[in-house]
Design a protein around this motif. Sequence first.
Motif, mmCIF file in Angstrom:
data_model
loop_
_atom_site.group_PDB
_atom_site.id
_atom_site.type_symbol
_atom_site.label_atom_id
_atom_site.label_comp_id
_atom_site.label_asym_id
_atom_site.label_seq_id
_atom_site.Cartn_x
_atom_site.Cartn_y
_atom_site.Cartn_z
ATOM 1 N N LEU A 171 0.802 -1.220 0.000
ATOM 2 C CA LEU A 171 0.000 0.000 0.000
ATOM 3 C C LEU A 171 0.836 1.272 0.000
ATOM 4 O O LEU A 171 0.292 2.363 -0.059
ATOM 5 C CB LEU A 171 -0.913 0.001 1.235
ATOM 6 C CG LEU A 171 -1.963 -1.108 1.213
ATOM 7 C CD1 LEU A 171 -2.696 -1.152 2.535
ATOM 8 C CD2 LEU A 171 -2.942 -0.896 0.068
ATOM 9 N N SER A 174 0.083 3.795 -2.565
ATOM 10 C CA SER A 174 -1.363 3.965 -2.757
ATOM 11 C C SER A 174 -1.852 3.420 -4.095
ATOM 12 O O SER A 174 -2.338 4.166 -4.936
ATOM 13 C CB SER A 174 -1.785 5.429 -2.658
ATOM 14 O OG SER A 174 -1.113 6.075 -1.636
ATOM 15 N N SER A 176 -4.189 1.560 -6.907
ATOM 16 C CA SER A 176 -5.648 1.522 -7.017
ATOM 17 C C SER A 176 -6.173 0.093 -7.112
ATOM 18 O O SER A 176 -7.363 -0.131 -7.029
ATOM 19 C CB SER A 176 -6.138 2.361 -8.202
ATOM 20 O OG SER A 176 -5.171 2.435 -9.202
ATOM 21 N N ASN A 203 -10.060 -1.175 2.041
ATOM 22 C CA ASN A 203 -10.965 -1.041 0.919
ATOM 23 C C ASN A 203 -11.966 0.091 1.164
ATOM 24 O O ASN A 203 -12.254 0.895 0.286
ATOM 25 C CB ASN A 203 -11.683 -2.381 0.705
ATOM 26 C CG ASN A 203 -12.731 -2.316 -0.364
ATOM 27 O OD1 ASN A 203 -13.904 -2.167 -0.086
ATOM 28 N ND2 ASN A 203 -12.301 -2.398 -1.613
ATOM 29 N N THR A 208 -9.454 1.158 -2.366
ATOM 30 C CA THR A 208 -8.604 0.274 -3.157
ATOM 31 C C THR A 208 -9.437 -0.899 -3.675
ATOM 32 O O THR A 208 -10.050 -1.614 -2.891
ATOM 33 C CB THR A 208 -7.474 -0.304 -2.283
ATOM 34 O OG1 THR A 208 -6.954 0.739 -1.463
ATOM 35 C CG2 THR A 208 -6.369 -0.910 -3.129
ATOM 36 N N THR A 210 -9.992 -4.556 -4.823
ATOM 37 C CA THR A 210 -9.269 -5.741 -4.367
ATOM 38 C C THR A 210 -9.723 -6.981 -5.121
ATOM 39 O O THR A 210 -10.924 -7.230 -5.262
ATOM 40 C CB THR A 210 -9.527 -5.966 -2.856
ATOM 41 O OG1 THR A 210 -9.263 -4.742 -2.163
ATOM 42 C CG2 THR A 210 -8.621 -7.059 -2.306
#
Lengths: 333, 341
Positions: A171, A174, A176, A203, A208, A210
């Motif tokens: 992460l 950052s 997407s 999330n 984000t 996943t």
Amino acid sequence: MSFAHLLEVDDIHTHLAVKDGTVRAVDGVSFTIDAGETLGIVGESGSGKSMTALSIMRLLPRSGSIVEGKVTFKGRVLTDLSEDEMEAMRGTEIAMIFQDPMTSLNPVYRIGWQVGEPLRIHRHVDTRKSIVAAVDLLRKAGIPDAPRRVGQFPHMFSGGMRQRAMIAMGLSTSPSLLIADEPTTALDVTIQAQILDLLRTLNRDYGTATILITHNLGVVAGMCDRVIVMYAGRVVEQGRTEDVFARPEHPYTWSLLRSIPRLDADEHEPLKPIDGSPPDMVRLPAGCKFTPRCPFAIGRCAKEEPELLAVRNQLSRCWVTQGGVTLDGAGVG
Amino acid sequence: MAEAPARPSAQAWTPAQPLVEVRGLRTWFPVRSGVINRVVGQVRAVDGVDLDIRQGETLGLVGESGCGKSTLGRSILRLVQPTAGEVRFKGRDILRIGSRSMRRMRREMSIIFQDPFASLDPRQTVADILGEALDIHRLARSTRARKERVSELLGLVGLSGDFAGRYPHEFSGGQRQRIGIARALAVDPSFIVCDEPISALDVSIQAQIINLLEQLQDKFHLTYLFIAHDLSVVKHISDRIAVMYVGKVVEVSPARDLYRQPKHPYTGSLLSAIPIPDPRLERRRERIILKGDVASPLNPPSGCRFRTRCFKAQPRCAETEPPLETVNLGDHKAACYYPLS
């Protein structure tokens, strides 16, 4: 740039060279995922779920290659990128975490150094700042005493802590899209609950998207908006998680849901196992690959392979349900 | 802690008594370090366990990795030598009998291992794998009897007798686990420790093996100690369940009660951590997310070992260890000062 979906996987075919032939590990898989979504991919070992993820990341083993198909991410065709461009993509926009956090961390470098590495490489942050950022990331990933922990080595971390560190690293830029390949399979259930809780929070807080790859239907039920069920390198069913679990439209999904013991079952009934074994990927049968184990198979199933078509609210690759037959006694809830 | 009854003699044992009685069992492993290999600590894998396994039942044993459940299973079979305590099998303390008596006892007990790939010798044929136990215990009078028994054993686990001449690598994971089960049955045991027998198998194969174990239990009146970390599987197969945490049994109860009314906070959080394959239910469920990791068996916390992660812990929990006591009517015991209601 505007694009229809965050990620679009279009008819991917990935082949693996093995001793006695070629394995069509991924055989025509297509799906999309949008920002903020959680998509589950379920299947047994050898079903092609991990190979699908590795194809997206272009991290296939030497023996593997994408022979056909296209992966588009934010409008860019990943399958056409140079290795350097792809490398930049992996470090910044798409992150992947693996089942075994011990083999994915380097044992000779301190945790802080590793967690901060993507920032140094892709964001050109200096060492000191990258370590400061690592402390913050570890804290966000729920690691207590993060300022001290950054100075430690992976072997000083427990399995759950290592997986948190991997998530923190993933992460750091950052991304997407986060691809989590069996992230909790090697962990105990109480630690699994912690990690899933962390993924849910990330999330929700950062939006984000996943992709969660797992063989655990319970994990999918609790985490995913949509689910893809894979068998023998193919998508056999795809739909909203609630629809697929409430009324599966592929006999494999149907059988799988019936075969697993449930914690909330009240009466003791014998389980209803799926007959036979998972298919030999080198010598797949003709027609639908689930036919030899399918309780609903009709004559056509062993001869012609069905397409993945709309059946009720979802997509199913099955002649029987496409023909309007209901799989009864199925579903949960 | 439960008062151990006076030791009955072997003759006095009747099937109404527990088949296996474990009392005060400790299995510690020394940790050595330095040039002279000095013992610097003890891993208290099993640290004072009292447990009964009743004739004909399946006792499930659950807990997270490192809690000592496998060591307990192996200690009960004396595959590892316990440090202290008693294991009475049909009334006889098997930790204190000679090797000849122990060999006779071994015919009564057996084990099925987790990994069907690692637990079968790749250079032995199936007939050799199954025949080994027959040879050791002289259970086959002639070559022909041996051959017949091997083929009978294969039949019992749903495999064709034609497989006898084949090698382990020719089989799938599920088939290998069937061979492992046939091997456990070879000595015609009354008690089998099933140590994570399905966790290495594909999801679609697990139910086949569970059903097979249940059928065999009915057929041969077997008693199982079923060790697993998957509580849904354990709940399905077990009559009673014991929950272990860092070397201790913290709760033991009939399977259904344990799920409906867990008393120990650890059991409660374990149950709430298990995902149920039902999206509507999963989204409504309240979860107890535990803090931290499992305590170290090398240096367990004082008092209750779970207190460092427990959401109900009070100062008292750090002072003395709560005994395993009856908490509900009848058969339900937990080791907790502040049990869940």
